[in-house]
Design an enzyme around this catalytic site. Structure first.
Site, PDB file in Angstrom:
ATOM      1  N   ASN A  69      24.391  -8.039 -22.464  1.00 40.01           N
ATOM      2  CA  ASN A  69      23.705  -7.255 -21.437  1.00 40.01           C
ATOM      3  C   ASN A  69      24.417  -7.409 -20.111  1.00 40.01           C
ATOM      4  O   ASN A  69      24.996  -8.453 -19.801  1.00 40.01           O
ATOM      5  CB  ASN A  69      22.223  -7.644 -21.330  1.00 40.01           C
ATOM      6  CG  ASN A  69      21.968  -8.684 -20.263  1.00 40.01           C
ATOM      7  OD1 ASN A  69      21.874  -8.368 -19.076  1.00 40.01           O
ATOM      8  ND2 ASN A  69      21.882  -9.939 -20.681  1.00 40.01           N
ATOM      9  N   LEU A  73      20.455  -7.237 -12.636  1.00 38.83           N
ATOM     10  CA  LEU A  73      19.242  -7.554 -11.859  1.00 38.83           C
ATOM     11  C   LEU A  73      18.514  -6.316 -11.324  1.00 38.83           C
ATOM     12  O   LEU A  73      18.123  -6.275 -10.153  1.00 38.83           O
ATOM     13  CB  LEU A  73      19.556  -8.524 -10.710  1.00 38.83           C
ATOM     14  CG  LEU A  73      20.093  -9.893 -11.092  1.00 38.83           C
ATOM     15  CD1 LEU A  73      20.113 -10.812  -9.872  1.00 38.83           C
ATOM     16  CD2 LEU A  73      19.275 -10.548 -12.204  1.00 38.83           C
ATOM     17  N   CYS A 131      23.362 -15.717 -12.729  1.00 39.27           N
ATOM     18  CA  CYS A 131      23.464 -14.379 -13.329  1.00 39.27           C
ATOM     19  C   CYS A 131      24.928 -13.956 -13.384  1.00 39.27           C
ATOM     20  O   CYS A 131      25.587 -13.875 -12.346  1.00 39.27           O
ATOM     21  CB  CYS A 131      22.662 -13.356 -12.527  1.00 39.27           C
ATOM     22  SG  CYS A 131      22.840 -11.703 -13.226  1.00 39.27           S
ATOM     23  N   GLY A 243      18.244 -20.123 -25.454  1.00 39.81           N
ATOM     24  CA  GLY A 243      19.490 -19.600 -25.998  1.00 39.81           C
ATOM     25  C   GLY A 243      19.323 -19.447 -27.498  1.00 39.81           C
ATOM     26  O   GLY A 243      19.444 -20.415 -28.248  1.00 39.81           O
ATOM     27  N   GLY A 244      18.947 -18.253 -27.922  1.00 40.74           N
ATOM     28  CA  GLY A 244      18.874 -17.966 -29.353  1.00 40.74           C
ATOM     29  C   GLY A 244      17.675 -18.521 -30.082  1.00 40.74           C
ATOM     30  O   GLY A 244      17.703 -18.655 -31.305  1.00 40.74           O
TER      31      GLY A 244
END
Ligand SMILES: Cc1cc2nc3c(=O)[nH]c(=O)nc-3n(C[C@H](O)[C@H](O)[C@H](O)COP(=O)(O)O)c2cc1C
Length: 303
Positions: A69, A73, A131, A243-244
């Site tokens: 992705n 923001l 980010c 995370g996952g």
């Protein structure tokens, strides 16, 4: 019934499962699918001082065991968030953790934190200094000194619980986590997405308009678990691991590695109820293993 409650600083959570920033909007889209009150906490999509449209499309694509992705923001800005989004979140009765970021000037973090400090419905503030989709050459969380400076400045203007969200795009996570702790952060969240790229070979074009994007989902889980473990060896403040995570077993990996709480991100797009199922799965695991309190498991891995 096993005890699932944990603490993030002064904040008591009835269970350790939260939803990760940017993957749950401001909870509005999810309330028809699930009982939001069951969640440990809700972390909102990162907000900035002013509204942002985000990056040009295409800005998401699937990858093996994950996704890329580059949303950049997109958000309605601080004032619209307070007026329109926060009242809906408040009604859930679940602790609301508000994620904030600056666009270009790090002083925006101070302005945002000052304003949120006065609002009772805000349980905690998460500093998104990681980010990867803002076209910055370097992230604050890629430098221990900059992390320390930013967190200590924000610490001065708010009594709220402060959580610092760290980037996996570093050689060594431990000194950065330590810098956040030393600057007064009450907890750290890790990990944000890993920088990555994907190419459509038929079109010979990038799959994401801006090229480099953030990789999330099960593909990154072993990296995230490793980083939680490394940070846990160095710091004493709670770690929120992510995370996952797709089920109770993957959540438990993080808890055993040293996470006090966990956040569910990409999996929300596949199954909006997944976090509730994870809470149920954790209860089942504890009952089956005759463990009375989840806190016994936190960081219990011995190597
Ligand atoms: C579409 C999307 C948008 C995201 N937006 C944000 C964001 O606004 N702020 C933030 O701190 N993290 C954001 N993240 C990162 C997630 O909160 C999380 O750290 C990361 O995706 C790893 O968890 P996961 O593998 O469970 O998704 C975003 C992730 C995705 C997939």
């Amino acid at each position: 019934m096993p005890n699932l409650s944990v603490r993030i600083g002064k904040l008591k959570l009835k269970n350790p499962v939260m939803v990760a920033s940017g993957t749950f909007g401001y909870a509005e889209e999810f309330r028809d699918f699930m009982d939001l009150r069951k969640l440990g906490a809700i972390v909102t999509k990162t907000i900035t001082l002013k509204p942002r449209q985000g990056n040009p499309p295409p800005r998401t694509c699937e990858t093996p065991a994950g996704m890329l992705n580059s949303i950049g923001l997109e958000n309605p800005g601080l004032e619209v968030f307070i007026k329109e989004k926060l009242p809906v979140l408040k009604k859930t009765g679940v602790p609301v953790i508000v994620s904030i970021a600056s666009e270009s000037d790090p002083r925006e973090f101070i302005t945002l934190a000052r304003r949120l400090d006065k609002i009772k419905a805000v349980a905690a503030i998460e500093l998104n200094i990681s980010c990867p989709n803002l076209q910055h050459t370097k992230l604050i969380s890629q430098d221990a000194k900059e992390t320390y400076n930013l967190v200590s400045q924000v610490r001065k203007v708010t009594q709220k619980i402060l959580i610092t969200k760290l980037s996996p795009n570093v050689t060594n996570i431990a000194p950065i986590a330590l810098a956040a702790q030393n600057a007064g952060s009450d907890a750290v969240s890790l990990i944000n997405t890993l920088t990555a790229m994907s190419i459509d070979v038929d079109k010979r074009k990038l799959k994401i308009a801006l090229g480099i994007a953030g990789l999330s989902g099960p593909a990154i889980r072993p990296v995230a678990v490793r980083m939680v473990w490394e940070a846990a060896q160095k710091i004493r403040i709670p770690i929120i691991g992510m995370g996952g995570i797709i089920d109770a077993s993957s959540a438990l990996e993080f808890i055993l590695a040293g996470a006090t709480a966990v956040s569910v991100g990409t999996a929300n797009f596949i199954n909006p109820k997944v976090s509730i199922e994870i809470i149920e799965g954790l209860k089942k695991y504890l009952s089956e293993n005759k463990i009375k309190d989840i806190k016994i498991l936190i960081g219990s891995l011995r190597i």
